[in-house]
Design a protein around this motif. Structure first.
Motif, PDB file in Angstrom:
ATOM      1  N   VAL A  91       0.867  -1.181   0.000  1.00 36.97           N
ATOM      2  CA  VAL A  91       0.000   0.000   0.000  1.00 36.97           C
ATOM      3  C   VAL A  91       0.901   1.228   0.000  1.00 36.97           C
ATOM      4  N   LEU A  92       0.604   2.179  -0.868  1.00 35.45           N
ATOM      5  CA  LEU A  92       1.478   3.332  -1.089  1.00 35.45           C
ATOM      6  C   LEU A  92       1.073   4.558  -0.269  1.00 35.45           C
ATOM      7  N   ASP A  93       0.514   4.333   0.932  1.00 34.92           N
ATOM      8  CA  ASP A  93       0.054   5.454   1.743  1.00 34.92           C
ATOM      9  C   ASP A  93       1.178   6.284   2.352  1.00 34.92           C
ATOM     10  N   ALA A  94       2.417   5.813   2.298  1.00 34.30           N
ATOM     11  CA  ALA A  94       3.550   6.615   2.781  1.00 34.30           C
ATOM     12  C   ALA A  94       4.140   7.482   1.666  1.00 34.30           C
ATOM     13  N   ALA A  95       3.704   7.267   0.444  1.00 36.76           N
ATOM     14  CA  ALA A  95       4.226   8.008  -0.707  1.00 36.76           C
ATOM     15  C   ALA A  95       3.415   9.276  -0.945  1.00 36.76           C
ATOM     16  N   THR A  96       4.054  10.276  -1.536  1.00 37.82           N
ATOM     17  CA  THR A  96       3.332  11.489  -1.936  1.00 37.82           C
ATOM     18  C   THR A  96       2.560  11.185  -3.218  1.00 37.82           C
ATOM     19  N   TYR A  97       1.613  12.067  -3.526  1.00 36.83           N
ATOM     20  CA  TYR A  97       0.893  11.880  -4.786  1.00 36.83           C
ATOM     21  C   TYR A  97       1.865  11.953  -5.969  1.00 36.83           C
ATOM     22  N   GLY A  98       2.826  12.863  -5.916  1.00 41.93           N
ATOM     23  CA  GLY A  98       3.820  12.974  -6.994  1.00 41.93           C
ATOM     24  C   GLY A  98       4.591  11.679  -7.178  1.00 41.93           C
ATOM     25  N   GLU A  99       4.982  11.040  -6.079  1.00 38.13           N
ATOM     26  CA  GLU A  99       5.705   9.761  -6.159  1.00 38.13           C
ATOM     27  C   GLU A  99       4.808   8.656  -6.711  1.00 38.13           C
ATOM     28  N   ARG A 100       3.547   8.638  -6.291  1.00 41.95           N
ATOM     29  CA  ARG A 100       2.622   7.616  -6.812  1.00 41.95           C
ATOM     30  C   ARG A 100       2.359   7.839  -8.297  1.00 41.95           C
ATOM     31  N   THR A 147       1.601  15.974  -0.908  1.00 38.78           N
ATOM     32  CA  THR A 147       0.811  15.386   0.174  1.00 38.78           C
ATOM     33  C   THR A 147       1.042  13.885   0.237  1.00 38.78           C
ATOM     34  N   ARG A 148       1.404  13.408   1.416  1.00 44.41           N
ATOM     35  CA  ARG A 148       1.619  11.974   1.634  1.00 44.41           C
ATOM     36  C   ARG A 148       0.307  11.305   1.998  1.00 44.41           C
ATOM     37  N   GLY A 149       0.152  10.097   1.508  1.00 47.98           N
ATOM     38  CA  GLY A 149      -0.998   9.291   1.884  1.00 47.98           C
ATOM     39  C   GLY A 149      -2.252   9.633   1.115  1.00 47.98           C
ATOM     40  N   PHE A 150      -3.331   9.039   1.579  1.00 46.96           N
ATOM     41  CA  PHE A 150      -4.621   9.150   0.912  1.00 46.96           C
ATOM     42  C   PHE A 150      -5.549  10.026   1.754  1.00 46.96           C
ATOM     43  N   ILE A 151      -5.205  11.328   1.835  1.00 44.80           N
ATOM     44  CA  ILE A 151      -6.000  12.222   2.669  1.00 44.80           C
ATOM     45  C   ILE A 151      -6.787  13.212   1.809  1.00 44.80           C
ATOM     46  N   ASP A 152      -7.999  13.468   2.256  1.00 41.12           N
ATOM     47  CA  ASP A 152      -8.917  14.316   1.496  1.00 41.12           C
ATOM     48  C   ASP A 152      -8.436  15.754   1.342  1.00 41.12           C
ATOM     49  N   SER A 153      -7.604  16.230   2.261  1.00 42.39           N
ATOM     50  CA  SER A 153      -7.146  17.625   2.174  1.00 42.39           C
ATOM     51  C   SER A 153      -6.106  17.819   1.070  1.00 42.39           C
ATOM     52  N   GLY A 154      -5.639  16.749   0.443  1.00 42.44           N
ATOM     53  CA  GLY A 154      -4.666  16.847  -0.637  1.00 42.44           C
ATOM     54  C   GLY A 154      -5.299  16.946  -2.010  1.00 42.44           C
ATOM     55  N   ILE A 155      -6.627  17.174  -2.053  1.00 45.86           N
ATOM     56  CA  ILE A 155      -7.340  17.226  -3.330  1.00 45.86           C
ATOM     57  C   ILE A 155      -8.470  18.263  -3.248  1.00 45.86           C
ATOM     58  N   VAL A 156      -8.639  19.032  -4.326  1.00 42.96           N
ATOM     59  CA  VAL A 156      -9.642  20.099  -4.393  1.00 42.96           C
ATOM     60  C   VAL A 156     -10.356  19.998  -5.739  1.00 42.96           C
ATOM     61  N   ARG A 157     -11.664  20.173  -5.717  1.00 45.56           N
ATOM     62  CA  ARG A 157     -12.492  20.089  -6.924  1.00 45.56           C
ATOM     63  C   ARG A 157     -12.671  21.482  -7.533  1.00 45.56           C
ATOM     64  N   CYS A 158     -12.826  21.521  -8.866  1.00 46.96           N
ATOM     65  CA  CYS A 158     -13.118  22.759  -9.602  1.00 46.96           C
ATOM     66  C   CYS A 158     -14.030  22.379 -10.772  1.00 46.96           C
ATOM     67  N   ARG A 159     -15.330  22.571 -10.596  1.00 46.66           N
ATOM     68  CA  ARG A 159     -16.298  22.159 -11.620  1.00 46.66           C
ATOM     69  C   ARG A 159     -16.528  23.250 -12.657  1.00 46.66           C
ATOM     70  N   LYS A 160     -16.805  22.798 -13.887  1.00 53.15           N
ATOM     71  CA  LYS A 160     -17.178  23.752 -14.928  1.00 53.15           C
ATOM     72  C   LYS A 160     -18.481  24.419 -14.536  1.00 53.15           C
ATOM     73  N   ARG A 161     -18.642  25.634 -14.989  1.00 51.73           N
ATOM     74  CA  ARG A 161     -19.906  26.333 -14.747  1.00 51.73           C
ATOM     75  C   ARG A 161     -20.933  25.828 -15.761  1.00 51.73           C
ATOM     76  N   PRO A 162     -22.174  25.613 -15.304  1.00 49.01           N
ATOM     77  CA  PRO A 162     -23.194  25.194 -16.257  1.00 49.01           C
ATOM     78  C   PRO A 162     -23.500  26.326 -17.239  1.00 49.01           C
ATOM     79  N   ASP A 163     -23.791  25.936 -18.464  1.00 50.01           N
ATOM     80  CA  ASP A 163     -24.106  26.950 -19.488  1.00 50.01           C
ATOM     81  C   ASP A 163     -25.489  27.524 -19.309  1.00 50.01           C
TER      82      ASP A 163
END
Length: 183
Positions: A112-121, A167-183
């Motif tokens: 399990v790669l939870d000690a790795a950063t997202y860049g390393e994974r 960010t190391r591991g599988f933590i929610d704070s290492g990811i942010v959403r950006c949705r397209k605006r509806p037309d």
């Protein structure tokens, strides 16, 4: 021996506006953009042994009701099969087209790669291969590339995800959403 167990998937809890300024600020902090596909989350467990089956879990940790089609399974094995144990990749499954958009490596050769950063994974993901069914989503590091995704009219392109490569591991704070605006 028991079968594969799902790994708790990363899920963005925060969102930024799909504006030039907001995207520029997050990129300046060193985060990477990535296309957000509007599909079905697929955590794919890939065995090294022929006697074991590929297992695909959804975001809730339950097996997908739809079975991964044979042509897609064959491609998954060709590209991601481990030498020993299991590999686990995280992807969006566009079921209507039976295509996978891979964005993370969660387990490699039974580790399990939870000690790795997202860049390393991300560096562990294969990126040079030909497949009509599988695509590894590349990081987007420029404002223009990110804005082009937001302007893409393709129905399955939902917007962007930003990930901190440090960010190391599988933590929610290492990811942010950006949705397209509806037309």
């Amino acid at each position: 021996m028991s079968g594969p167990k799902p790994i708790r998937p990363i899920h963005p809890k925060t969102e930024i506006a799909p504006t030039r300024d907001a995207i520029q600020r997050i990129l300046e902090r060193g985060w990477w953009g990535q296309v957000k596909i509007h599909g079905h989350r697929a955590q794919i467990h890939i065995p090294s042994q022929d006697r074991d089956e590929i297992v695909v879990f959804n975001r809730q940790g339950q097996p997908h009701r739809k079975v991964l089609p044979q042509d897609v399974s064959s491609e998954v094995l060709r590209i991601f099969r481990p030498q020993s144990g299991w590999n686990v990749i995280d992807a969006e499954w566009l079921k209507s087209e039976d295509r996978l958009f891979v964005f993370d490596f969660l387990k490699r050769e039974d580790q399990v790669l939870d000690a790795a950063t997202y860049g390393e994974r991300y560096e562990l993901l294969p990126r040079v291969y030909k497949s009509q069914k599988i695509m590894t989503l590349a990081p987007l590091k420029s404002l223009d590339a990110c804005l082009a995704v937001l302007a893409d009219p393709t129905p399955h392109v939902e917007g962007l995800i930003f990930r901190s490569p440090a960010t190391r591991g599988f933590i929610d704070s290492g990811i942010v959403r950006c949705r397209k605006r509806p037309d």
